[in-house]
Design a protein around this motif. Structure first.
Motif, short mmCIF file in Angstrom:
data_model
loop_
_atom_site.label_atom_id
_atom_site.label_comp_id
_atom_site.label_asym_id
_atom_site.label_seq_id
_atom_site.Cartn_x
_atom_site.Cartn_y
_atom_site.Cartn_z
N MET A 1 0.85 -1.29 -0.30
CA MET A 1 -0.18 -0.09 0.02
C MET A 1 0.94 1.25 -0.11
SD MET A 1 -3.51 0.90 0.66
CE MET A 1 -4.08 2.65 0.82
N ASP A 2 0.95 1.83 -1.12
CA ASP A 2 1.53 3.27 -1.22
C ASP A 2 0.65 4.61 -0.57
OD1 ASP A 2 3.09 5.61 -1.61
OD2 ASP A 2 3.22 4.98 -3.98
N TYR A 3 0.96 4.91 0.73
CA TYR A 3 0.16 5.90 1.19
C TYR A 3 0.64 7.35 0.61
CZ TYR A 3 -1.04 2.60 4.80
OH TYR A 3 -1.36 1.49 5.43
N THR A 4 1.63 7.48 -0.26
CA THR A 4 1.81 8.71 -0.90
C THR A 4 1.10 8.84 -2.42
OG1 THR A 4 3.92 7.83 -2.08
CG2 THR A 4 4.01 8.96 0.29
N LYS A 5 0.59 7.71 -2.79
CA LYS A 5 -0.11 7.60 -3.97
C LYS A 5 -1.38 8.43 -3.79
CE LYS A 5 -1.46 4.50 -7.54
NZ LYS A 5 -1.48 3.19 -8.03
N ASN A 6 -1.80 9.16 -5.03
CA ASN A 6 -3.09 9.74 -4.99
C ASN A 6 -3.96 8.53 -5.50
OD1 ASN A 6 -4.98 12.12 -4.66
ND2 ASN A 6 -4.68 12.55 -6.94
N ILE A 7 -4.70 8.14 -4.82
CA ILE A 7 -5.48 7.04 -5.08
C ILE A 7 -7.04 7.64 -5.38
CG2 ILE A 7 -6.74 4.90 -4.48
CD1 ILE A 7 -4.35 4.28 -2.98
N VAL A 8 -7.61 7.54 -6.41
CA VAL A 8 -9.09 8.04 -6.96
C VAL A 8 -9.63 6.73 -7.65
CG1 VAL A 8 -10.41 9.77 -8.28
CG2 VAL A 8 -7.91 10.33 -7.57
N LEU A 9 -10.81 6.35 -6.95
CA LEU A 9 -11.70 5.48 -7.48
C LEU A 9 -12.91 6.07 -7.67
CD1 LEU A 9 -10.73 3.02 -4.44
CD2 LEU A 9 -9.57 3.18 -6.75
N ASP A 91 1.78 -8.58 4.67
CA ASP A 91 2.55 -10.09 4.86
C ASP A 91 1.30 -10.98 4.99
OD1 ASP A 91 5.01 -8.88 5.02
OD2 ASP A 91 5.17 -8.69 7.27
N ASN A 92 0.12 -10.67 5.47
CA ASN A 92 -1.01 -11.64 5.67
C ASN A 92 -1.92 -11.21 4.64
OD1 ASN A 92 0.03 -13.45 7.89
ND2 ASN A 92 0.28 -11.45 8.83
N GLN A 93 -1.70 -10.33 3.84
CA GLN A 93 -2.77 -10.00 2.75
C GLN A 93 -4.23 -9.76 3.23
OE1 GLN A 93 -1.33 -13.54 0.40
NE2 GLN A 93 -1.46 -12.21 -1.31
N ARG A 94 -4.14 -8.83 4.17
CA ARG A 94 -5.48 -8.21 4.76
C ARG A 94 -5.49 -7.05 5.26
NH1 ARG A 94 -5.40 -8.60 10.64
NH2 ARG A 94 -3.47 -9.66 11.44
N LEU A 95 -6.48 -6.24 5.16
CA LEU A 95 -6.80 -4.93 5.55
C LEU A 95 -8.18 -4.60 6.17
CD1 LEU A 95 -8.68 -3.42 3.37
CD2 LEU A 95 -6.41 -3.07 2.16
N PHE A 124 -8.99 -6.12 -3.45
CA PHE A 124 -8.62 -7.65 -3.76
C PHE A 124 -8.16 -7.56 -5.32
CE2 PHE A 124 -12.56 -8.66 -1.09
CZ PHE A 124 -11.72 -9.55 -0.34
N GLY A 125 -8.34 -6.54 -6.02
CA GLY A 125 -7.55 -6.51 -7.37
C GLY A 125 -6.30 -5.71 -7.39
N THR A 126 -6.28 -4.39 -7.40
CA THR A 126 -4.92 -3.84 -7.14
C THR A 126 -3.81 -4.20 -6.10
OG1 THR A 126 -5.82 -2.00 -8.32
CG2 THR A 126 -3.81 -1.59 -7.43
N LEU A 127 -4.56 -4.28 -5.00
CA LEU A 127 -3.71 -4.80 -3.92
C LEU A 127 -3.54 -6.09 -3.44
CD1 LEU A 127 -5.09 -1.71 -1.29
CD2 LEU A 127 -2.98 -1.72 -2.70
N GLN A 128 -4.21 -6.87 -4.18
CA GLN A 128 -4.12 -8.30 -4.06
C GLN A 128 -4.50 -8.95 -2.69
OE1 GLN A 128 -3.62 -10.78 -7.01
NE2 GLN A 128 -4.80 -8.88 -7.61
N MET A 129 -5.43 -8.13 -1.80
CA MET A 129 -5.62 -8.98 -0.60
C MET A 129 -6.32 -10.02 -0.78
SD MET A 129 -4.17 -6.72 1.73
CE MET A 129 -3.17 -5.25 1.46
N GLU A 130 -6.34 -10.74 0.42
CA GLU A 130 -6.91 -12.22 0.41
C GLU A 130 -8.16 -12.08 1.59
OE1 GLU A 130 -6.58 -15.07 -0.77
OE2 GLU A 130 -5.28 -14.43 -2.28
N ARG A 131 -8.01 -10.89 2.26
CA ARG A 131 -9.12 -10.88 3.46
C ARG A 131 -9.38 -9.27 3.52
NH1 ARG A 131 -11.17 -12.88 8.15
NH2 ARG A 131 -11.21 -11.69 9.93
N VAL A 132 -10.63 -9.02 3.55
CA VAL A 132 -10.94 -7.52 4.29
C VAL A 132 -11.82 -7.62 5.29
CG1 VAL A 132 -12.06 -5.33 3.39
CG2 VAL A 132 -10.94 -6.40 1.86
#
Length: 195
Positions: A1-9, A91-95, A124-132
């Motif tokens: 996760m890049d906290y400096t990135k300007n994420i617009v969804l 590391d555990n692919q969750r947020l 799930f797409g960009t960040l490739q998480m396994e769990r939210v």
């Protein structure tokens, strides 16, 4: 996760972009309602607490602990609330998704679900998480019902988990969505936003 990135969804109902200090004046028009903050850990129901909320969100982003967004209703162009990613564990692919609030007039309009659609797609797409994960106060039946309606699984209750600003020690109900469930939810519960 890049906290400096300007994420617009963006989808058909809402646009999410990073929360900025300049959003203060417009957020005042929807935040100053005590009913919004009844079950929340942080409060922003007056000038001082909204300023503190926004400053804390920015500091947490700079520290790599939270990524706060403002929620914009695309139909009106108005800022209607805020939501965040936090507790990101690559590391555990969750947020976790939380710190979510909407002005009272925008609740139960589909805007929250539209915002969750964007956050889940990105997780799930960009960040490739396994769990939210999502959490709420055990007394907040409206929030729990919203999580159930979006297909999240209730996992249990963490007793005496968090202390609220008034000193009340709340029980926290934990929900989650995992990667194997996401495709089905995306094409059912969230289908209206995935066109």
């Amino acid at each position: 996760m890049d906290y400096t990135k300007n994420i617009v969804l963006e989808n058909s109902r809402v646009r999410l972009r990073p929360l900025e200090a300049a959003d203060f004046e417009e957020l005042k028009t929807v935040a100053f309602d005590d009913s919004i903050w009844q079950f929340t850990i942080t409060r922003a129901g007056d000038v001082l607490s909204l300023a503190a909320y926004m400053a804390a969100a920015e500091q947490a982003r700079q520290a790599g602990q939270r990524y706060p967004f403002v929620i914009i209703d695309r139909a009106s162009g108005r800022l209607v609330g805020s939501t965040s990613y936090y507790a990101v564990d690559p590391d555990n692919q969750r947020l976790s998704i939380g710190y979510t609030w909407l002005g009272a007039q925008y609740q139960r309009t589909g805007l929250n679900r539209a915002a969750k659609h964007l956050l889940l797609c990105y997780a799930f797409g960009t960040l490739q998480m396994e769990r939210v994960e999502l959490e709420t106060d055990s007394r907040n039946q409206q929030s729990q019902e919203a999580m159930r309606r979006m297909g999240a699984t209730e996992e249990g209750t963490l007793r005496h988990h968090r202390v609220l600003p008034d000193g009340y020690r709340r029980d926290t109900v934990v929900f989650s969505i995992i990667r194997p469930e996401w495709d089905g939810l995306r094409h059912s519960v969230f289908a209206a936003f995935d066109a």
